[in-house]
Design an enzyme around this catalytic site. Structure first.
Site, mmCIF file in Angstrom:
data_model
loop_
_atom_site.group_PDB
_atom_site.id
_atom_site.type_symbol
_atom_site.label_atom_id
_atom_site.label_comp_id
_atom_site.label_asym_id
_atom_site.label_seq_id
_atom_site.Cartn_x
_atom_site.Cartn_y
_atom_site.Cartn_z
ATOM 1 N N HIS A 143 0.926 -1.031 -0.075
ATOM 2 C CA HIS A 143 0.375 -0.007 -0.079
ATOM 3 C C HIS A 143 0.670 1.308 0.309
ATOM 4 C CE1 HIS A 143 -3.558 2.540 1.926
ATOM 5 N NE2 HIS A 143 -4.195 1.720 0.430
ATOM 6 N N LYS A 145 3.379 4.352 -1.170
ATOM 7 C CA LYS A 145 3.429 4.823 -2.565
ATOM 8 C C LYS A 145 4.817 6.201 -2.888
ATOM 9 C CE LYS A 145 -1.159 4.745 -1.689
ATOM 10 N NZ LYS A 145 -2.156 4.345 -0.609
ATOM 11 N N ASP A 150 16.363 11.076 -8.694
ATOM 12 C CA ASP A 150 17.923 11.268 -8.596
ATOM 13 C C ASP A 150 18.275 10.932 -7.398
ATOM 14 O OD1 ASP A 150 17.920 11.342 -11.585
ATOM 15 O OD2 ASP A 150 18.103 13.665 -11.263
ATOM 16 N N HIS A 315 -9.953 11.021 2.032
ATOM 17 C CA HIS A 315 -8.539 9.845 1.794
ATOM 18 C C HIS A 315 -7.429 10.282 2.721
ATOM 19 C CE1 HIS A 315 -6.694 6.966 -0.896
ATOM 20 N NE2 HIS A 315 -7.357 6.344 -0.599
ATOM 21 N N LYS A 317 -4.351 10.847 5.195
ATOM 22 C CA LYS A 317 -4.354 9.612 6.233
ATOM 23 C C LYS A 317 -3.359 10.703 6.531
ATOM 24 C CE LYS A 317 -4.152 6.375 2.610
ATOM 25 N NZ LYS A 317 -6.023 6.478 2.881
ATOM 26 N N ASP A 322 -1.438 17.573 19.461
ATOM 27 C CA ASP A 322 -1.378 18.347 20.370
ATOM 28 C C ASP A 322 -0.524 19.389 19.333
ATOM 29 O OD1 ASP A 322 -1.838 17.109 22.863
ATOM 30 O OD2 ASP A 322 0.061 16.590 23.366
#
Length: 397
Positions: A143, A145, A150, A315, A317, A322
């Site tokens: 999952h 990404k 370079d 979507h 995440k 704090d």
């Protein structure tokens, strides 16, 4: 009927044993890595259109290598343009590697793969099903990404490759997500993760290749990359929650916590920590919404604010603890991310960066409505049936 019931029971038992033994073996072999604290320069993107404009320009400027891992690469025009760009770069002599999850990127055809390889793009699917633990490996997902250009420029976060991510989908528009761009010493960690995944799926070991690890200057923003492979994420999240003294904000499309995570959130509420959870009003997968309702009923009763995002699909995440820790990455706040998926997250400690994320979260809250606990607890037979089924399937949703 007896024979049919026996067959179903046998299949269910096989799946259960396969899942447990497969998870045990894989977690023993897979390395979960907490990289040391680093300093880099980071930018957060919440618009896919803006992210991919920047992403595309950086790929066009690549001189030596492009390493890309996405969970989803689709077969629409945006995806075709992305793959064509990689082919063009490979044809100019830039080393290009593309890793895509076998399930998430199932729309990539054999013809497309042949075209990529003819152009010089190195391609592989990640986490292809295999024996002896077929059911477990079918459930397993990469999952993550990750993009490294370079060896100097890195990206990670929630966006994938497909037209819905740039607000051109048929539904769930606009698409709200969080994605990081990184320059500085932390890019080394992203490169190591990509090359480790590449080795796992291709058996080509490039992990010690000096050309992929140029000297990188430290930036100004403190952070730490956390890599998980179906274990340890739960403990990482518990550790974050336990540090909270004033507030916790969680942005996630799927809220299906483990029992331990749920307990820690309730403990935080009991010590007067403000807990806010932002989720989408509309879901992109069946039953994930219903799977969250039993948790929300309890949390609302105990003082949490559950916000349903109204402006398109949420979507993100992201977790804010704090004003001191921000977590952005690929992991959802659910059992699948904790116990099945390969994930990568970045814990950020820089105050200026956290202020920018707080502003984005304030926008998320402003574009959400508070979930009504009484309405959620009212009698609804269809919803109750869906919740019961979702509860059984929750580890795989």
């Amino acid at each position: 009927m007896t024979t049919l019931a026996s067959i179903i029971l046998l299949i269910f038992t096989w799946c259960l044993i396969d899942l447990k033994l497969g998870h045990k073996r894989y977690t023993k072999e897979a390395a979960n890595t907490n990289y040391p604290p680093r300093k880099s320069e980071m930018t957060v993107f919440t618009s896919g259109k803006i992210l991919f404009e920047d992403f595309t320009e950086e790929i066009k400027r690549a001189q030596d290598s492009i390493h890309i891992l996405f969970y989803i690469v689709k077969n629409d025009q945006f995806s075709k343009d992305f793959l064509k760009l990689l082919q063009t770069k490979a044809e100019t002599g830039v080393e290009v590697r593309l890793l895509a999850d076998w399930v998430g990127s199932k729309q990539i055809s054999r013809t497309t793969i042949r075209q990529l390889k003819r152009s010089g793009v190195h391609f592989s699917f990640s986490f292809k099903p295999k024996l002896p633990f077929l059911f477990y490996t079918i459930q397993k997902r990469n999952h993550r990404k990750i993009t490294v250009i370079d060896g100097k420029i890195g990206y990670l976060g929630g966006f994938n490759i497909g037209r819905e991510y740039i607000n051109q989908g048929d539904k769930l528009n606009p698409w709200r997500d969080y994605h990081l761009k990184m320059t500085g010493e932390g890019v080394k960690d992203l490169q190591e993760v990509f090359l480790s995944d590449w080795f796992h799926d291709t058996n080509e070991d490039l992990r010690g290749t000096p050309a992929y690890f140029p000297n990188l200057k430290a930036g100004s923003q403190a952070h730490q990359v956390v890599v998980t492979n179906g274990c340890d994420l739960e403990q990482t999240l518990i550790g974050l929650i336990r540090q909270a003294k004033e507030k916790i904000i969680i942005g996630t499309p799927y809220f299906i916590p483990s029992n331990s995570l749920f307990h820690e959130l309730r403990e935080a509420l009991s010590r007067n920590v403000s807990v806010t959870v932002i989720v989408p009003e509309n879901s992109d997968h069946a039953l994930v919404k219903e799977a969250s309702f039993p948790y929300f009923r309890v949390l609302i009763k105990e003082g949490a604010a559950i916000m349903q995002f109204q402006r398109g699909f949420y979507h993100s995440k992201v977790i804010l603890i704090d004003d001191t820790i921000c977590d952005i990455g690929t992991a959802n706040f659910d059992k699948r991310s904790c116990f099945l998926n390969g994930e990568i997250n970045c814990l950020i400690y820089d105050r200026t960066f956290i202020e920018d994320v707080e502003k984005e979260l304030a926008v998320d809250v402003a574009e959400s409505k508070l979930m009504n606990g009484d309405k959620l607890s009212s009698m609804n037979l269809v919803r109750t049936a869906k919740e019961s089924l979702a509860s059984i399937l929750s580890p795989f949703l």
